[in-house]
Scaffold this motif. Structure first.
Motif, PDB file in Angstrom:
ATOM      1  N   GLY A  55      52.724  31.716  34.210  1.00  0.00           N
ATOM      2  CA  GLY A  55      51.289  31.965  34.166  1.00  0.00           C
ATOM      3  C   GLY A  55      51.019  33.451  34.086  1.00  0.00           C
ATOM      4  N   ARG A  92      41.432  34.110  29.276  1.00  0.00           N
ATOM      5  CA  ARG A  92      41.739  33.782  30.670  1.00  0.00           C
ATOM      6  C   ARG A  92      40.736  34.401  31.649  1.00  0.00           C
ATOM      7  NH1 ARG A  92      45.888  30.961  33.684  1.00  0.00           N
ATOM      8  NH2 ARG A  92      45.551  31.698  35.786  1.00  0.00           N
ATOM      9  N   THR A  93      40.283  35.613  31.349  1.00  0.00           N
ATOM     10  CA  THR A  93      39.402  36.315  32.281  1.00  0.00           C
ATOM     11  C   THR A  93      37.921  36.113  31.992  1.00  0.00           C
ATOM     12  OG1 THR A  93      39.368  38.355  30.963  1.00  0.00           O
ATOM     13  CG2 THR A  93      41.122  38.142  32.645  1.00  0.00           C
ATOM     14  N   GLN A 105      37.016  36.731  37.502  1.00  0.00           N
ATOM     15  CA  GLN A 105      37.690  36.205  36.321  1.00  0.00           C
ATOM     16  C   GLN A 105      37.547  34.686  36.279  1.00  0.00           C
ATOM     17  OE1 GLN A 105      41.740  37.672  36.177  1.00  0.00           O
ATOM     18  NE2 GLN A 105      41.063  39.797  36.077  1.00  0.00           N
ATOM     19  N   ARG A 106      37.562  34.128  35.074  1.00  0.00           N
ATOM     20  CA  ARG A 106      37.428  32.674  34.909  1.00  0.00           C
ATOM     21  C   ARG A 106      38.500  31.924  35.680  1.00  0.00           C
ATOM     22  NH1 ARG A 106      36.445  32.513  28.580  1.00  0.00           N
ATOM     23  NH2 ARG A 106      34.211  32.820  28.613  1.00  0.00           N
ATOM     24  N   HIS A 107      39.723  32.430  35.616  1.00  0.00           N
ATOM     25  CA  HIS A 107      40.851  31.797  36.292  1.00  0.00           C
ATOM     26  C   HIS A 107      41.492  32.833  37.204  1.00  0.00           C
ATOM     27  CE1 HIS A 107      40.615  28.383  33.545  1.00  0.00           C
ATOM     28  NE2 HIS A 107      40.452  29.271  32.586  1.00  0.00           N
ATOM     29  N   ARG A 108      41.575  32.516  38.465  1.00  0.00           N
ATOM     30  CA  ARG A 108      42.166  33.440  39.444  1.00  0.00           C
ATOM     31  C   ARG A 108      43.673  33.490  39.254  1.00  0.00           C
ATOM     32  NH1 ARG A 108      39.639  35.331  44.489  1.00  0.00           N
ATOM     33  NH2 ARG A 108      41.298  36.361  45.607  1.00  0.00           N
ATOM     34  N   SER A 109      44.218  34.675  39.264  1.00  0.00           N
ATOM     35  CA  SER A 109      45.654  34.892  39.094  1.00  0.00           C
ATOM     36  C   SER A 109      46.171  35.748  40.240  1.00  0.00           C
ATOM     37  CB  SER A 109      45.932  35.627  37.776  1.00  0.00           C
ATOM     38  OG  SER A 109      45.478  34.877  36.676  1.00  0.00           O
TER      39      SER A 109
END
Length: 156
Positions: A55, A92-93, A105-109
């Motif tokens: 990821g 992704r962000t 961000q759209r998806h937390r990483s």
């Protein structure tokens, strides 16, 4: 406002919004922000995304340095990382390159902040669009992102 600003408001963090007129011909977004806002470049972070093999991960390093990919891999406990494709980072962000914020961000990483930035009282990161910077306590940057702190910066 941007998702980054909304995320910080929701977290109850004190921050400042700083704006400047973005120059489309600027060679480096973070350096442009530091110069336009008369900020110490060592306090201005650039948000970079890396592919870990399982990821994406986020790294925040000063604009005065470059990201040491081996150091990021060590901090994440993976064998190897590579820089994410800009189009993948944008999808992704939810932000465009040059305006990618570590917040909202759209998806937390997983996020790693360079130790030099963590040691500062105040830092600045993108507010979610070109021409918008957020100033906040380094401790709040780390806490809101639940970030790991590690040595990531290499000389530019």
């Amino acid at each position: 406002m941007t998702p980054a600003v909304e995320a910080l408001r929701a977290a109850g963090v004190t921050f400042d919004l700083l704006t400047y007129e973005h120059d489309p011909g600027a060679a480096a977004y973070g350096t442009e922000a530091a110069e336009a806002l008369d900020l110490d470049p060592a306090t201005v972070g650039k948000t970079l995304l890396a592919e870990t093999g399982t990821g994406l991960a986020v790294a925040v390093v000063p604009v005065t340095s470059r990201l040491d990919l081996k150091a990021l891999a060590r901090a994440l406990g993976v064998k190897r990382v590579t820089m994410a494709d800009p189009a993948v980072a944008e999808r992704r962000t939810g932000y465009v390159v040059g305006g990618i914020s570590p917040f909202g961000q759209r998806h937390r990483s997983p996020t790693v902040v360079d130790q030099t930035m963590a040691g500062l009282e105040r830092v600045h990161v993108s507010g979610g669009r070109r021409g918008l910077e957020i100033g906040l306590a380094a401790a709040d940057l780390i806490a809101v992102l639940d970030a790991t702190v590690a040595p990531l910066a290499a000389p530019a």
